[in-house]
Design an enzyme around this catalytic site. Structure first.
Site, PDB file in Angstrom:
ATOM      1  N   ALA A  73       0.811  -1.213   0.000  1.00  0.00           N
ATOM      2  CA  ALA A  73       0.000   0.000   0.000  1.00  0.00           C
ATOM      3  C   ALA A  73       0.850   1.270   0.000  1.00  0.00           C
ATOM      4  O   ALA A  73       0.430   2.298  -0.522  1.00  0.00           O
ATOM      5  CB  ALA A  73      -0.945  -0.002   1.193  1.00  0.00           C
ATOM      6  N   THR A  74       2.031   1.211   0.567  1.00  0.00           N
ATOM      7  CA  THR A  74       2.903   2.393   0.529  1.00  0.00           C
ATOM      8  C   THR A  74       3.204   2.759  -0.918  1.00  0.00           C
ATOM      9  O   THR A  74       3.072   3.923  -1.321  1.00  0.00           O
ATOM     10  CB  THR A  74       4.214   2.126   1.299  1.00  0.00           C
ATOM     11  OG1 THR A  74       3.889   1.824   2.655  1.00  0.00           O
ATOM     12  CG2 THR A  74       5.142   3.331   1.255  1.00  0.00           C
ATOM     13  N   ASN A 153      -6.089   3.329  10.575  1.00  0.00           N
ATOM     14  CA  ASN A 153      -5.332   2.209  11.117  1.00  0.00           C
ATOM     15  C   ASN A 153      -5.142   2.290  12.631  1.00  0.00           C
ATOM     16  O   ASN A 153      -4.889   1.279  13.269  1.00  0.00           O
ATOM     17  CB  ASN A 153      -3.973   2.112  10.423  1.00  0.00           C
ATOM     18  CG  ASN A 153      -3.278   3.458  10.343  1.00  0.00           C
ATOM     19  OD1 ASN A 153      -3.769   4.379   9.678  1.00  0.00           O
ATOM     20  ND2 ASN A 153      -2.160   3.581  11.009  1.00  0.00           N
ATOM     21  N   GLN A 181      -6.910  -0.692   5.312  1.00  0.00           N
ATOM     22  CA  GLN A 181      -7.578  -1.291   6.474  1.00  0.00           C
ATOM     23  C   GLN A 181      -9.015  -1.678   6.173  1.00  0.00           C
ATOM     24  O   GLN A 181      -9.619  -2.467   6.914  1.00  0.00           O
ATOM     25  CB  GLN A 181      -7.562  -0.309   7.662  1.00  0.00           C
ATOM     26  CG  GLN A 181      -6.176   0.027   8.190  1.00  0.00           C
ATOM     27  CD  GLN A 181      -5.541  -1.123   8.972  1.00  0.00           C
ATOM     28  OE1 GLN A 181      -6.199  -2.089   9.360  1.00  0.00           O
ATOM     29  NE2 GLN A 181      -4.251  -1.027   9.184  1.00  0.00           N
ATOM     30  N   SER A 201      -3.378  -3.688   0.425  1.00  0.00           N
ATOM     31  CA  SER A 201      -2.142  -4.387   0.760  1.00  0.00           C
ATOM     32  C   SER A 201      -2.411  -5.820   1.179  1.00  0.00           C
ATOM     33  O   SER A 201      -3.380  -6.093   1.889  1.00  0.00           O
ATOM     34  CB  SER A 201      -1.445  -3.638   1.907  1.00  0.00           C
ATOM     35  OG  SER A 201      -0.286  -4.330   2.304  1.00  0.00           O
ATOM     36  N   HIS A 203      -0.737  -7.894   3.293  1.00  0.00           N
ATOM     37  CA  HIS A 203      -0.520  -8.362   4.671  1.00  0.00           C
ATOM     38  C   HIS A 203      -1.537  -7.818   5.674  1.00  0.00           C
ATOM     39  O   HIS A 203      -1.485  -8.179   6.851  1.00  0.00           O
ATOM     40  CB  HIS A 203       0.919  -8.084   5.122  1.00  0.00           C
ATOM     41  CG  HIS A 203       1.248  -6.669   5.471  1.00  0.00           C
ATOM     42  ND1 HIS A 203       1.292  -6.229   6.760  1.00  0.00           N
ATOM     43  CD2 HIS A 203       1.552  -5.598   4.695  1.00  0.00           C
ATOM     44  CE1 HIS A 203       1.634  -4.944   6.775  1.00  0.00           C
ATOM     45  NE2 HIS A 203       1.782  -4.543   5.524  1.00  0.00           N
ATOM     46  N   THR A 242       9.203  -7.189 -12.924  1.00  0.00           N
ATOM     47  CA  THR A 242       8.701  -8.566 -12.980  1.00  0.00           C
ATOM     48  C   THR A 242       7.714  -8.799 -11.846  1.00  0.00           C
ATOM     49  O   THR A 242       7.989  -8.442 -10.693  1.00  0.00           O
ATOM     50  CB  THR A 242       9.875  -9.556 -12.861  1.00  0.00           C
ATOM     51  OG1 THR A 242      10.773  -9.304 -13.941  1.00  0.00           O
ATOM     52  CG2 THR A 242       9.391 -10.993 -12.906  1.00  0.00           C
ATOM     53  N   CYS A 328       3.895   4.452  18.405  1.00  0.00           N
ATOM     54  CA  CYS A 328       3.572   4.238  17.005  1.00  0.00           C
ATOM     55  C   CYS A 328       4.667   4.689  16.056  1.00  0.00           C
ATOM     56  O   CYS A 328       5.042   3.992  15.142  1.00  0.00           O
ATOM     57  CB  CYS A 328       2.251   4.885  16.630  1.00  0.00           C
ATOM     58  SG  CYS A 328       1.391   3.913  15.400  1.00  0.00           S
TER      59      CYS A 328
HETATM   60  C1  LIG Z   1      -0.351  -0.751   6.679  1.00  0.00           C
HETATM   61  C2  LIG Z   1      -0.887   0.468   6.021  1.00  0.00           C
HETATM   62  C3  LIG Z   1      -0.227   1.074   4.935  1.00  0.00           C
HETATM   63  C4  LIG Z   1       1.095   0.559   4.428  1.00  0.00           C
HETATM   64  O1  LIG Z   1       0.939  -0.650   3.750  1.00  0.00           O
HETATM   65  P1  LIG Z   1       2.210  -1.516   3.321  1.00  0.00           P
HETATM   66  O2  LIG Z   1       1.647  -2.575   2.432  1.00  0.00           O
HETATM   67  O3  LIG Z   1       2.756  -2.071   4.592  1.00  0.00           O
HETATM   68  O4  LIG Z   1       3.151  -0.620   2.609  1.00  0.00           O
HETATM   69  C5  LIG Z   1      -0.800   2.162   4.362  1.00  0.00           C
HETATM   70  N1  LIG Z   1      -1.956   2.669   4.792  1.00  0.00           N
HETATM   71  C6  LIG Z   1      -2.633   2.122   5.831  1.00  0.00           C
HETATM   72  C7  LIG Z   1      -3.924   2.713   6.264  1.00  0.00           C
HETATM   73  C8  LIG Z   1      -2.109   1.007   6.480  1.00  0.00           C
HETATM   74  O5  LIG Z   1      -2.779   0.484   7.508  1.00  0.00           O
END
Ligand SMILES: *Cc1c(COP(=O)(O)O)cnc(C)c1O
Length: 406
Positions: A73-74, A153, A181, A201, A203, A242, A328
């Site tokens: 997500a970053t 988050n 989230q 994302s 994870h 890739t 945090c």
């Molecule tokens: C965890 C999170 C991210 C970052 O996601 P990554 O996949 O770890 O880079 C971005 N935005 C929110 C709201 C998140 O909770």
């Protein structure tokens, strides 16, 4: 019961066994490069990637062609914000967001600001929501993008995506949402909600780390992005490199499972969350729920415990893996900027704990956790002269401390 008990599902989620099983063949014999057009290894990998694209699209009401794979997500947030900024530079350089966004939104915006763009951060109320009237007032002729998250988050607060999307559409402004989230936890439909760009994302949805996606709308309007990674022209030229085939297969499977279980998990987790909160409130006074009472992630509870010391509280419940409102930003002991933005005072911010519940959280774990928290808070308050004074009816904010006592 496993010890420590994992209650930090907003930080990351464990990989679901079903996701791992789906991924394993793509680490072993199905190792092909999805861009290899000349043989079965490549075709097999490409087919798996396209299946995943469909699974992700189905969860958010999109078309498979609108999904761009990223490393998380970053990266998705960076691509959406910087990609729009570059592509629509002629139209304008004004961006709208909120101070409670994740750093992966705020920092790219800060970068744009350093390069001459203007960023308006809307005020948030004490629950962490923005007011639509403020958003409406903030939109200018040169506004190109509104970026507001689906679910926070830290405090779990949800934004009214559909109303925000409608407003953006009416004013001809693109709407990006960091839904990291929210995806798989609350219903999301990019059509109904008028979302033009959406970050997610792996994870955070019981999938693997290091893989994510950006939804990019293809019609009404067709959103264009300047790529931030050049080379090879993968992902319709928007993101070269890739493809992480096992990761993408895992993300797809994770989205499929999340969609199938969303309704039942929402009920189960909301019940667990309310059970947890009711237990805390039943045994402790002077505790404060941070975020919105109802418009919040089913699995998020963020609570401040007055008259205890944050670090002491964390140590007093070492059987629980939770996050504190002061830890945090990693090493710093600054209170969380999200709590500050919603008006939580420094003292209360330091004693706030985020409890993140998720797919593998059981009722027994919640009951045990509540017991541990209650015991730790009571023990600390027994040693707190401030708590004793408050109980005696003394308003601590009015106390004139004599300098000699310090
Ligand atoms: C965890 C999170 C991210 C970052 O996601 P990554 O996949 O770890 O880079 C971005 N935005 C929110 C709201 C998140 O909770």
């Amino acid at each position: 019961m496993k010890n420590p008990i994992y209650l930090d599902y907003q930080a990351t989620t464990p990989l679901d066994e079903r996701v791992l099983d789906a991924m394993l063949p793509y680490f072993r014999d199905k190792f092909g490069n999805a861009a290899s057009r000349n043989h079965a290894f490549g075709w097999e990998a490409e087919k798996a990637v396209e299946t995943a694209r469909g699974q992700i699209a189905a969860l958010i009401g999109a078309d498979a062609k609108e999904i761009v794979f990223t490393s998380g997500a970053t990266e998705s947030n960076n691509l959406a914000i910087k990609g729009v900024a570059e592509m629509y530079r002629e139209k304008g350089r004004h961006f709208i967001s909120a101070p409670t966004e994740h750093k992966a939104v705020l920092d790219p915006l800060k970068r744009l600001e350093q390069e001459g763009a203007t960023v308006t951060l809307l005020p948030v109320d004490k629950t962490g929501q923005v007011a639509l009237a403020d958003l409406e007032k903030a939109i200018r002729p040169d506004t190109v993008l509104v970026s507001l998250m689906a679910a926070n988050n830290e405090i779990g607060t949800l934004h009214p995506l559909e109303a925000i999307g409608k407003l953006c559409k009416a004013r001809g402004v693109l709407f990006h949402t960091d839904a990291t989230q929210g995806v798989g936890k609350i219903p999301i439909d990019v059509e109904r909600m008028g979302i033009d760009l959406l970050s997610l994302s792996g994870h955070k949805v019981y999938g693997p780390k290091g893989v994510g996606a950006l939804y990019v709308r293809r019609r009404n309007p067709r959103v264009r992005l300047s790529p931030q990674l050049d080379g090879g022209g993968h992902e319709r030229g928007m993101r070269s490199g890739t493809l992480n085939v096992p990761g993408i297969v895992g993300l797809g499977k994770a989205c499929e499972i999340a969609g199938a279980e969303l309704a039942s998990e929402t009920v189960r987790l909301t019940n667990l969350r309310e059970r947890f909160l009711a237990k805390l409130r039943g045994s402790l006074d002077e505790i404060y729920l941070n975020g919105h009472p109802t418009e919040r992630l089913p699995g998020n509870l963020n609570v401040s415990f007055a008259f205890v010391e944050g670090e002491g509280l964390m140590m007093g419940m070492s059987e629980l893996a939770v996050s504190s409102g002061s830890a945090c930003t990693s090493a710093s002991l600054e209170p969380s900027y999200v709590l500050r933005a919603i008006g939580v005072g420094e003292d209360l911010a330091h004693t706030s704990i985020r409890f993140g519940l998720g797919r593998f959280t059981t009722e027994a774990e919640v009951d045990f956790a509540a017991e541990r928290v209650i015991a730790a808070v009571k023990r600390l308050r027994e040693m707190s002269p401030l708590y004793e004074m408050a109980k005696e009816g003394i308003d601590i904010s009015q106390v004139k401390w004599s300098p000699t006592e310090h």
